[in-house]
Design an enzyme around this catalytic site. Structure first.
Site, PDB file in Angstrom:
ATOM      1  N   ASN A   1      71.396  34.764   3.997  1.00  0.00           N
ATOM      2  CA  ASN A   1      71.041  35.353   2.711  1.00  0.00           C
ATOM      3  C   ASN A   1      71.040  34.207   1.694  1.00  0.00           C
ATOM      4  OD1 ASN A   1      70.867  36.723   0.309  1.00  0.00           O
ATOM      5  ND2 ASN A   1      72.857  37.745   0.484  1.00  0.00           N
TER       6      ASN A   1
ATOM      7  N   HIS B   1      73.470  45.122  -0.864  1.00  0.00           N
ATOM      8  CA  HIS B   1      74.396  43.982  -0.956  1.00  0.00           C
ATOM      9  C   HIS B   1      75.334  44.217  -2.143  1.00  0.00           C
ATOM     10  CE1 HIS B   1      75.921  39.977  -1.762  1.00  0.00           C
ATOM     11  NE2 HIS B   1      75.671  39.723  -0.498  1.00  0.00           N
TER      12      HIS B   1
ATOM     13  N   LYS C   1      70.043  34.187  -1.236  1.00  0.00           N
ATOM     14  CA  LYS C   1      70.248  34.655  -2.628  1.00  0.00           C
ATOM     15  C   LYS C   1      69.224  33.998  -3.549  1.00  0.00           C
ATOM     16  CE  LYS C   1      74.963  35.721  -1.443  1.00  0.00           C
ATOM     17  NZ  LYS C   1      76.349  35.920  -1.847  1.00  0.00           N
TER      18      LYS C   1
ATOM     19  N   SER D   1      82.079  34.448   3.233  1.00  0.00           N
ATOM     20  CA  SER D   1      82.648  33.113   3.488  1.00  0.00           C
ATOM     21  C   SER D   1      82.670  32.732   4.967  1.00  0.00           C
ATOM     22  CB  SER D   1      84.044  32.986   2.865  1.00  0.00           C
ATOM     23  OG  SER D   1      83.954  33.119   1.455  1.00  0.00           O
TER      24      SER D   1
ATOM     25  N   GLY E   1      81.519  34.551  -1.216  1.00  0.00           N
ATOM     26  CA  GLY E   1      81.391  33.381  -2.085  1.00  0.00           C
ATOM     27  C   GLY E   1      82.711  32.858  -2.607  1.00  0.00           C
TER      28      GLY E   1
ATOM     29  N   GLU F   1      80.888  43.507   4.488  1.00  0.00           N
ATOM     30  CA  GLU F   1      81.185  42.347   3.644  1.00  0.00           C
ATOM     31  C   GLU F   1      82.240  42.732   2.604  1.00  0.00           C
ATOM     32  OE1 GLU F   1      77.662  39.432   3.560  1.00  0.00           O
ATOM     33  OE2 GLU F   1      77.206  40.996   2.108  1.00  0.00           O
TER      34      GLU F   1
ATOM     35  N   GLU G   1      76.251  42.394  -4.457  1.00  0.00           N
ATOM     36  CA  GLU G   1      75.726  41.910  -5.746  1.00  0.00           C
ATOM     37  C   GLU G   1      74.714  42.913  -6.325  1.00  0.00           C
ATOM     38  OE1 GLU G   1      74.667  38.027  -4.270  1.00  0.00           O
ATOM     39  OE2 GLU G   1      76.812  37.721  -3.930  1.00  0.00           O
TER      40      GLU G   1
HETATM   41  P1  PGA Z   1      78.956  33.958   1.381  1.00  0.00           P
HETATM   42  O1  PGA Z   1      77.990  35.221   1.056  1.00  0.00           O
HETATM   43  O2  PGA Z   1      78.726  33.618   2.831  1.00  0.00           O
HETATM   44  O3  PGA Z   1      78.499  32.885   0.450  1.00  0.00           O
HETATM   45  O4  PGA Z   1      80.341  34.420   1.129  1.00  0.00           O
HETATM   46  C1  PGA Z   1      77.821  36.249   1.985  1.00  0.00           C
HETATM   47  C2  PGA Z   1      76.877  37.284   1.415  1.00  0.00           C
HETATM   48  O5  PGA Z   1      76.919  37.537   0.213  1.00  0.00           O
HETATM   49  O6  PGA Z   1      76.066  37.877   2.151  1.00  0.00           O
END
Ligand code: PGA
Length: 258
Positions: free
Chosen positions: A10, A102, A12, A220, A180, A174, A104
């Protein structure tokens, strides 16, 4: 039942056009390192065609062995929805997957389980495989509400799907506190929720279908923590944010699931 692992990147809202093409080419050129693991790249919408071309996609087929996915979509097929992308448009530029719900999107853009449900149905109707994301916040985990929160997200995001539809989706667990942040869930914490999700899928569809659905972990994931996650019985891949922006790291994670 042995499930084929699936590792998705992803990206983003990162990279530029040239870097997106370069990263896609690097992953496509080395995809054999991931063995039988299904690889998916989800670039920003503006770069889908660029990445699709870099992957050598001709509509929905993927000669490079790496699939293309969107990060979001609208639930309608066309119309006056300024700034949105329609499911058939994603298919048209070669996507086979789309990330939906997601955290976000849920937190920053107000997506409810009802919206995720409408989008999931629309994705399936368009022939896309939705990667439906669920996960609790730190506050919810600390209040011992993880199971209740994830149960509601799964049941409401997948409400009204036929068992045949459930069989086609991918779930990504997640935990919001792990996205993140560099704080990965322990393999035991993740496995516990993955097992819960598989049980919920059994009730929504059937035990056999639940057994066939891939459930990714996200939050992460890095090359150095992927193997212990991959060793868990109900973790069938990863949805990778930050580490998917480097071919070495993304492929290192994929190799852990091979
Ligand atoms: P990250 O993001 O691996 O940077 O923690 C995962 C995600 O948001 O799908």
């Amino acid at each position: 039942m042995s499930r084929r692992s699936i590792v998705a990147g992803n990206w983003k809202m990162n990279l530029d056009c040239a870097k997106a093409a370069e990263l896609a080419q690097a992953v496509a050129g080395r995809h054999a390192e991931a063995g039988n693991v299904e690889l998916v790249l989800c670039p920003p919408t503006a770069y889908l065609t660029t990445v699709g071309t870099a992957l050598g996609l001709v509509h929905a087929t993927s000669p490079s062995g790496v699939a293309l996915g969107g990060q979001n979509m609208h639930d309608k097929s066309s119309g006056a929805f300024t700034g949105e992308v329609a499911p058939p448009m994603l298919v048209d530029v070669g996507c086979r997957f789309v990330i939906l719900g997601h955290s976000e999107r849920r937190t920053l853009f107000g997506e409810t389980d009802g919206i995720v449900n409408a989008k999931t149905k629309a994705a399936l109707a368009a022939g896309l495989t939705p990667i439906v994301c669920v996960g609790e916040t730190l506050e919810e985990r600390e209040a011992n509400r993880t199971q209740a929160v994830v149960t509601t997200q799964i049941n409401d995001s997948l409400a009204g799907l036929t068992p045949a539809d459930v069989a086609k989706i991918v779930i990504a667990y997640e935990p919001v506190w792990a996205i993140g942040t560099g704080k990965v869930a322990s393999p035991q914490q993740a496995q516990e929720v993955h097992a819960l999700i598989r049980g919920l899928l059994a009730s929504l569809a059937s035990p056999a279908i639940a057994d066939s659905v891939r459930i990714q972990y996200g939050g992460s994931v890095k090359p150095d923590n992927a193997a212990e996650l991959a060793a868990q019985p109900d973790i069938d891949g990863a949805l990778v944010g930050g580490a998917s922006l480097k071919a070495d790291d993304f492929l290192g994670i994929a190799r852990a699931f091979a």
